[in-house]
Scaffold this motif. Structure first.
Motif, PDB file in Angstrom:
ATOM      1  N   ASP A 240       0.839  -1.189   0.000  1.00 51.80           N
ATOM      2  CA  ASP A 240       0.000   0.000   0.000  1.00 51.80           C
ATOM      3  C   ASP A 240       0.878   1.245   0.000  1.00 51.80           C
ATOM      4  O   ASP A 240       2.028   1.207   0.439  1.00 51.80           O
ATOM      5  N   ALA A 241       0.296   2.348  -0.469  1.00 51.88           N
ATOM      6  CA  ALA A 241       1.011   3.619  -0.467  1.00 51.88           C
ATOM      7  C   ALA A 241       0.692   4.458   0.768  1.00 51.88           C
ATOM      8  O   ALA A 241       1.472   5.322   1.145  1.00 51.88           O
ATOM      9  N   ASP A 242      -0.458   4.211   1.406  1.00 51.55           N
ATOM     10  CA  ASP A 242      -0.851   4.998   2.575  1.00 51.55           C
ATOM     11  C   ASP A 242      -1.811   4.163   3.435  1.00 51.55           C
ATOM     12  O   ASP A 242      -2.948   3.913   3.048  1.00 51.55           O
ATOM     13  N   THR A 243      -1.356   3.704   4.604  1.00 52.05           N
ATOM     14  CA  THR A 243       0.026   3.809   5.062  1.00 52.05           C
ATOM     15  C   THR A 243       0.940   2.873   4.267  1.00 52.05           C
ATOM     16  O   THR A 243       0.438   1.946   3.639  1.00 52.05           O
TER      17      THR A 243
ATOM     18  N   PRO B 209      -7.511  -5.204  -5.928  1.00 50.46           N
ATOM     19  CA  PRO B 209      -6.573  -4.608  -6.886  1.00 50.46           C
ATOM     20  C   PRO B 209      -6.232  -3.159  -6.571  1.00 50.46           C
ATOM     21  O   PRO B 209      -6.803  -2.537  -5.670  1.00 50.46           O
ATOM     22  N   LEU B 210      -5.298  -2.621  -7.340  1.00 49.67           N
ATOM     23  CA  LEU B 210      -4.946  -1.205  -7.281  1.00 49.67           C
ATOM     24  C   LEU B 210      -5.926  -0.390  -8.130  1.00 49.67           C
ATOM     25  O   LEU B 210      -6.214  -0.762  -9.270  1.00 49.67           O
ATOM     26  N   GLU B 211      -6.394   0.712  -7.592  1.00 49.42           N
ATOM     27  CA  GLU B 211      -7.245   1.602  -8.380  1.00 49.42           C
ATOM     28  C   GLU B 211      -6.419   2.517  -9.280  1.00 49.42           C
ATOM     29  O   GLU B 211      -6.886   2.956 -10.333  1.00 49.42           O
ATOM     30  N   ASP B 212      -5.195   2.829  -8.871  1.00 51.61           N
ATOM     31  CA  ASP B 212      -4.297   3.604  -9.719  1.00 51.61           C
ATOM     32  C   ASP B 212      -2.868   3.304  -9.304  1.00 51.61           C
ATOM     33  O   ASP B 212      -2.614   2.696  -8.264  1.00 51.61           O
ATOM     34  N   GLY B 213      -1.929   3.722 -10.123  1.00 53.22           N
ATOM     35  CA  GLY B 213      -0.535   3.403  -9.862  1.00 53.22           C
ATOM     36  C   GLY B 213      -0.200   1.986 -10.271  1.00 53.22           C
ATOM     37  O   GLY B 213      -1.030   1.251 -10.812  1.00 53.22           O
ATOM     38  N   ASP B 214       1.029   1.586 -10.006  1.00 45.99           N
ATOM     39  CA  ASP B 214       1.521   0.267 -10.375  1.00 45.99           C
ATOM     40  C   ASP B 214       1.976  -0.504  -9.147  1.00 45.99           C
ATOM     41  O   ASP B 214       2.298   0.074  -8.104  1.00 45.99           O
ATOM     42  N   ALA B 215       2.018  -1.811  -9.310  1.00 45.32           N
ATOM     43  CA  ALA B 215       2.688  -2.670  -8.343  1.00 45.32           C
ATOM     44  C   ALA B 215       4.144  -2.774  -8.778  1.00 45.32           C
ATOM     45  O   ALA B 215       4.434  -3.215  -9.889  1.00 45.32           O
ATOM     46  N   ILE B 216       5.050  -2.348  -7.918  1.00 48.58           N
ATOM     47  CA  ILE B 216       6.474  -2.318  -8.217  1.00 48.58           C
ATOM     48  C   ILE B 216       7.154  -3.517  -7.555  1.00 48.58           C
ATOM     49  O   ILE B 216       6.931  -3.784  -6.373  1.00 48.58           O
ATOM     50  N   ILE B 217       7.980  -4.220  -8.308  1.00 53.75           N
ATOM     51  CA  ILE B 217       8.699  -5.390  -7.786  1.00 53.75           C
ATOM     52  C   ILE B 217      10.190  -5.099  -7.778  1.00 53.75           C
ATOM     53  O   ILE B 217      10.762  -4.694  -8.796  1.00 53.75           O
ATOM     54  N   LYS B 218      10.813  -5.316  -6.624  1.00 51.14           N
ATOM     55  CA  LYS B 218      12.254  -5.150  -6.469  1.00 51.14           C
ATOM     56  C   LYS B 218      12.832  -6.389  -5.785  1.00 51.14           C
ATOM     57  O   LYS B 218      12.171  -6.982  -4.924  1.00 51.14           O
ATOM     58  N   PRO B 219      14.056  -6.790  -6.124  1.00 48.88           N
ATOM     59  CA  PRO B 219      14.678  -7.925  -5.441  1.00 48.88           C
ATOM     60  C   PRO B 219      15.114  -7.527  -4.030  1.00 48.88           C
ATOM     61  O   PRO B 219      15.621  -6.418  -3.811  1.00 48.88           O
ATOM     62  N   VAL B 220      14.906  -8.427  -3.081  1.00 51.18           N
ATOM     63  CA  VAL B 220      15.353  -8.190  -1.708  1.00 51.18           C
ATOM     64  C   VAL B 220      16.825  -8.577  -1.619  1.00 51.18           C
ATOM     65  O   VAL B 220      17.262  -9.583  -2.189  1.00 51.18           O
ATOM     66  N   THR B 221      17.606  -7.794  -0.890  1.00 52.40           N
ATOM     67  CA  THR B 221      19.057  -7.994  -0.844  1.00 52.40           C
ATOM     68  C   THR B 221      19.551  -8.464   0.518  1.00 52.40           C
ATOM     69  O   THR B 221      20.758  -8.635   0.705  1.00 52.40           O
TER      70      THR B 221
ATOM     71  N   THR C 223      -0.283   7.475  -6.278  1.00 55.76           N
ATOM     72  CA  THR C 223      -0.128   8.829  -5.743  1.00 55.76           C
ATOM     73  C   THR C 223      -1.342   9.256  -4.928  1.00 55.76           C
ATOM     74  O   THR C 223      -1.375  10.360  -4.393  1.00 55.76           O
ATOM     75  N   THR C 224      -2.339   8.369  -4.819  1.00 54.15           N
ATOM     76  CA  THR C 224      -3.546   8.681  -4.050  1.00 54.15           C
ATOM     77  C   THR C 224      -3.724   7.736  -2.868  1.00 54.15           C
ATOM     78  O   THR C 224      -4.830   7.583  -2.352  1.00 54.15           O
ATOM     79  N   GLY C 225      -2.641   7.078  -2.478  1.00 44.94           N
ATOM     80  CA  GLY C 225      -2.685   6.229  -1.298  1.00 44.94           C
ATOM     81  C   GLY C 225      -3.343   4.884  -1.490  1.00 44.94           C
ATOM     82  O   GLY C 225      -3.852   4.291  -0.534  1.00 44.94           O
ATOM     83  N   ARG C 226      -3.336   4.362  -2.701  1.00 49.54           N
ATOM     84  CA  ARG C 226      -3.993   3.077  -2.982  1.00 49.54           C
ATOM     85  C   ARG C 226      -3.069   1.901  -2.737  1.00 49.54           C
ATOM     86  O   ARG C 226      -1.853   2.007  -2.849  1.00 49.54           O
TER      87      ARG C 226
END
Length: 261
Positions: free
Chosen positions: A117-120, A151-163, A234-237
């Motif tokens: 989530d973006a918010d929180t 699902p997300l209403e806006d924005g993307d799901a971002i995937i990053k490798p954990v280090t 950008t809207t906390g989704r």
């Protein structure tokens, strides 16, 4: 990158890399479908031996039928699935959880969903222990299969490798296990390897991962710390997907690899 991971791509099944969602429409005269599927006479991509259309429920969709061989596999190739679905080739290898900046000391390792989530700010973590793959195998393709129930209403799901290593039964926003803090609160991660935009409730999504990322995990298992999901809304989704603990076993996370021995 978004075009390459469109969740419900439409068009001929010969449209190259522009597939990685669960649902497809194709021209039966076209030369190929996504890995592990074939073009049926009614113009849809289906899994081997399955008559269900691609928009069937998850329990009967192509993504719910892992296979060890593929009609599209070249000589010497195999398809292996890793996860805790009933017919995954390698089971008992999924690790998943999520963390929340608003509740930094709470562990969510036994939850039936993973939230980001973006918010929180919430992050979801997923890792597969890649046991059983042939020694020295080359990763030709890697697909992550998730069932998204929110699902997300806006924005993307971002995937990053954990280090850094993490323990799903002990980690939280501040700690990666029962005692050791993250270098950066919320998880130690690398650069973005994929983004996608889940927009449909109760939907199975297939996300293409870079083969070289998974190749590194196979070649050096001690470097396999999985991936982290975050929201770019950008809207906390935010969104959430079903975990290995979910009672709906056919909706648990799955990793599908096409390998050359």
């Amino acid at each position: 990158m978004r075009a390459a991971i469109a969740a419900m791509a439409l068009g001929a099944c010969s449209f190259g890399a522009d597939y990685s969602g669960t649902h497809y429409t194709c021209d039966p005269r076209a030369p190929s479908c996504p890995p592990g599927q074939t073009c049926s006479t009614d113009g849809t991509c289906v899994g081997p031996g399955r008559g269900d259309p691609p928009d069937a429920a998850p329990a009967s969709s192509p993504d719910a039928a892992p296979q060890t061989t593929s009609p599209d596999a070249a000589p010497g190739q195999i398809v292996m699935t890793f996860g805790d679905r009933p017919d995954a080739d390698v089971q008992g290898v999924t690790r998943d959880t999520w963390i929340d900046v608003a509740d930094p000391a709470t562990n969510h390792g036994y939850d039936t969903i993973c939230a980001f989530d973006a918010d929180t700010t919430k992050y979801a973590f997923l890792r597969f222990v890649l046991t059983g793959a042939p020694a020295g195998a080359r990763v030709d393709s890697a697909e992550l299969v998730l069932y998204v129930d929110d699902p997300l209403e806006d924005g993307d799901a971002i995937i990053k490798p954990v280090t850094s290593s993490w323990n799903e039964d002990a980690m939280n926003y501040a700690l990666r296990d029962s005692t050791d803090p993250w270098l950066a609160p919320g998880g130690d991660v690398g650069a973005i390897v994929q983004s996608w935009d889940p927009r449909t409730i109760d939907q199975t999504y297939t996300i293409v991962l870079p083969p070289n990322l998974v190749q590194g995990w196979l070649d050096n298992p001690s470097s396999n710390f999985g991936v982290r999901f975050e929201s770019s809304s950008t809207t906390g989704r935010g969104a959430q997907w079903n975990t290995r603990e979910n009672d709906a076993k056919d909706t648990r996370p799955l990793l599908r690899l096409t390998l050359t021995e």
